[in-house]
Enzyme design. Structure first.
Site: not given
Ligand SMILES: O=C(O)c1cc(=O)[nH]c(=O)n1[C@@H]1O[C@H](COP(=O)(O)O)[C@@H](O)[C@H]1O
Length: 239
Positions: A62, A216
């Site tokens: 990012k 998660r």
């Molecule tokens: O760039 C990303 O992957 C990302 C962008 C975004 O807007 N929101 C987001 O949750 N992510 C990433 O996507 C993953 C979501 O993880 P969980 O919420 O655990 O399913 C994390 O590693 C965040 O860093």
């Protein structure tokens, strides 16, 4: 659809040994995301581990900085031979263009395939209310996400990261080949946590996601293999 092709699992763990343990526990997963937590704690070693197992890699760092700095970071990141790489759209159009050129240069210098460069439109942890009242953005959230995606497309990026709730609109407006990568995905049985704009895996695929990013619900589940299996089964219901 096939979960192995379209689900990217976020390897958000504190250290290399936890990351390797999770990758070994979930051999069905072919696409892993290495993000800020793991890369900051452990550096690029995990990328070599994943490559040695023929996994695909989303390096989610990012980037958000001035064009010159972003370009240098993108050149370095592209040399790892990863498949996807992120930058914030809000770095601005000059930074996006500089990043687009830099990934080609970095990959060519290292003799590897360039990553697809994708732009974060608006973090999935931000609500409409926060966009308006905290960030003071005077646009409706879907319109803002679309504007960020279109700016990234015009700057020459390969795709965007968006929440499942904006997917249908982005899919309709962006070019067919523009990748839409979607975190904030939650099966009905999982906790939402800090995700504000989520849909289920089946809904997100139906709305036009090229890839889902799920962390998660799988990685902190009591039984990660079972959680993966449940998501894979849910996705078999989508044509
Ligand atoms: O760039 C990303 O992957 C990302 C962008 C975004 O807007 N929101 C987001 O949750 N992510 C990433 O996507 C993953 C979501 O993880 P969980 O919420 O655990 O399913 C994390 O590693 C965040 O860093």
């Amino acid at each position: 659809m096939n979960a192995e092709k379209q689900v990217i699992v976020a390897l958000d763990v504190p250290d290399l040994s936890s990351a390797i343990a999770l990758v070994e526990q979930l051999p069905q997963v072919h696409f892993w995301k290495v993000g800020l937590e793991l890369f900051t704690s452990s550096g690029p070693t995990i990328l070599e581990v994943l490559k040695s197992q023929q996994k695909q890699i989303f390096l989610d760092l990012k980037f958000h900085d001035i064009p010159n700095t972003v370009a240098g970071a993108c050149r370095a990141a592209a040399s790892y031979g990863v498949d996807l790489l992120t930058i914030h759209a809000t770095a601005g159009v000059d930074a996006l263009k500089a990043a687009t050129e830099a990934v080609q240069i970095g990959a060519a210098q290292a003799g590897v395939k360039p990553p697809k460069l994708i732009a974060i439109t608006l973090l999935t942890s931000i609500s409409s209310r926060q966009l308006a009242f905290d960030l003071k953005i005077p646009l409706e959230l879907p319109e803002y996400a679309l504007e960020m995606a279109l700016m990234a497309q015009e700057a020459g990026l390969d795709g965007a990261v968006c929440s499942p709730q904006e997917l249908a609109q982005l899919r309709q407006t962006c070019k067919d080949e523009f990748l839409l990568v979607c975190p904030g995905v939650r099966p009905t049985w999982a906790e939402k946590g800090d995700q504000k704009r989520s849909l289920t895996p089946a809904q997100a695929i139906q709305a036009g996601a090229d890839y889902l990013v799920i962390g998660r619900p799988i990685t902190t589940a009591a039984d990660p293999e079972l959680a993966w299996k449940r998501i894979a089964e849910e996705l078999t219901t989508v044509a």
